[in-house]
Design an enzyme around this catalytic site. Structure first.
Site, short mmCIF file in Angstrom:
data_model
loop_
_atom_site.label_atom_id
_atom_site.label_comp_id
_atom_site.label_asym_id
_atom_site.label_seq_id
_atom_site.Cartn_x
_atom_site.Cartn_y
_atom_site.Cartn_z
N VAL A 124 -6.35 3.38 -0.33
CA VAL A 124 -4.69 3.79 -0.39
C VAL A 124 -4.87 5.36 -0.05
O VAL A 124 -5.59 5.97 -1.07
CB VAL A 124 -4.11 3.34 -1.68
CG1 VAL A 124 -2.62 3.80 -1.71
CG2 VAL A 124 -4.15 1.82 -1.82
N CYS A 125 -4.15 5.72 0.66
CA CYS A 125 -3.74 7.45 0.88
C CYS A 125 -5.46 7.98 0.88
O CYS A 125 -6.13 7.73 1.76
CB CYS A 125 -3.20 7.71 -0.48
SG CYS A 125 -2.74 9.53 -0.33
#
Length: 342
Positions: A124-125
């Site tokens: 994520v990210c």
């Protein structure tokens, strides 16, 4: 060893075995001091609502871990207390602490082992930086937060970085854009496992889009072309950025570059990966994005200043490139600023 937290369902009924029991999939989240709290909490809640997952949290050491916002989270495991075997889905969070976390040899070794054996390795990210450091992204196409895409591409040339999608699947490796995009990724994972009806039920309960409209282009200008390698192409590119609204047809650009239009067309495309016309259009869209976010000029004035001629041409091009209308973009992003905890 600390007990893992089960993600029991509150809504749709997931797939069951012949014996009637819910088949639990083991999800391990990797966090560290300075992680982005929503990178953990968002996907965790999606898996919890789906009801077919057992979720565990791993950090460099068991115990209290603080997010970049200061939010304390208890990690039940560290690399020395949790086996890297048997992980169904590995989820690596991002955050400002990710760059220091790459220097933790024990954590990186565990991620490499768990990610190599897991059915899915996901980030994520800026969690993509940890997956890349662990060697799990080599030869893969991935995404990350639009504001960190250029750094990821520069530090890991073995990885193909695409800053536009909300999430990307490349085989068994999944990656998402920044922060809340982790929920989009988790919904896609749930849909892949349990079907659209279950994922849709989770999305409705959490008041989310099952498919978010638009792409990362609506949030910022990402990495979308290489840098020019020769002086003629560099001259053409500089003139485009200096005044996006000026005339930039191939003859004008060739005159500034000092070479023939046909030669410039070939060299420009070879060096930057996109033809001149497409490059000009994207620079003009970026200029319009900045004007919409930072000022109050009418769309018609922005269209003329940025080289689109008419507001209708700007609207059509903007919708095709960014996925939303200029007016919607202004409503979402006018006078906003990005924090520094990615």
């Amino acid at each position: 060893m600390a007990r893992s937290v089960g993600c029991r369902s509150l809504t749709p009924r997931p797939a069951r075995s012949q014996a009637g029991t819910v088949k639990q999939r083991r999800v391990v989240f990797v966090v560290f001091d300075g992680f982005q709290s929503l990178d953990l909490a968002g996907p965790y809640e999606v898996f919890h609502q789906a009801g077919a997952y057992t979720c565990e949290i791993l950090a460099p050491a068991p115990g209290l871990v603080r997010a970049s916002s200061g939010l304390p989270v208890h990690a039940g495991h560290g690399p020395g207390t949790l086996s890297a075997d048997g992980v169904d889905t590995l989820v690596v969070a991002g955050g400002s602490g990710v760059y220091a976390a790459r220097n933790d040899a024990a954590l990186l070794s565990w991620i490499t082992a768990a990610g190599s054996g897991a059915r899915r390795a996901t980030s994520v990210c800026t969690g993509a930086f940890l997956l890349a450091a662990a060697g799990l992204l080599d030869g893969r196409r991935v995404t990350t937060h639009w504001a960190r895409a250029e750094r990821l591409a520069a530090e890991h040339p073995e990885v193909t970085v695409d800053s536009d999608p909300i999430f990307v699947r490349d085989g068994r490796v999944w990656s998402s854009a920044g922060v809340t995009a982790g929920m989009d990724l988790a919904l896609a994972l749930v849909e892949d496992d349990l079907g659209r009806d279950v994922a849709h039920g989770v999305a409705r309960r959490l008041v989310l889009f099952l498919r978010r409209p638009g792409s990362q282009s609506q949030f910022g200008v990402g990495l979308w072309s290489r840098q020019p390698a020769s002086d003629p192409v560099r001259a053409a590119v500089s003139s485009i950025h200096a005044d996006p609204g000026a005339r930039h047809d191939i003859r004008d650009l060739a005159l500034r570059a000092g070479i023939s239009p046909r030669h410039l067309q070939r060299r420009f495309t070879a060096e930057l990966g996109v033809p001149p016309g497409s490059y000009v259009e994207r620079v003009r869209v970026e200029a319009a994005q900045r004007a919409l976010a930072e000022g109050d000029d009418p769309v018609e004035a922005i269209a003329r200043r940025c080289g689109f001629g008419t507001a209708e041409t700007l609207r059509r091009t903007f919708h095709r490139r960014v996925g939303i209308a200029p007016s919607d973009y202004r409503d979402r992003f006018h006078s906003t600023a990005m924090g520094g905890d990615l």
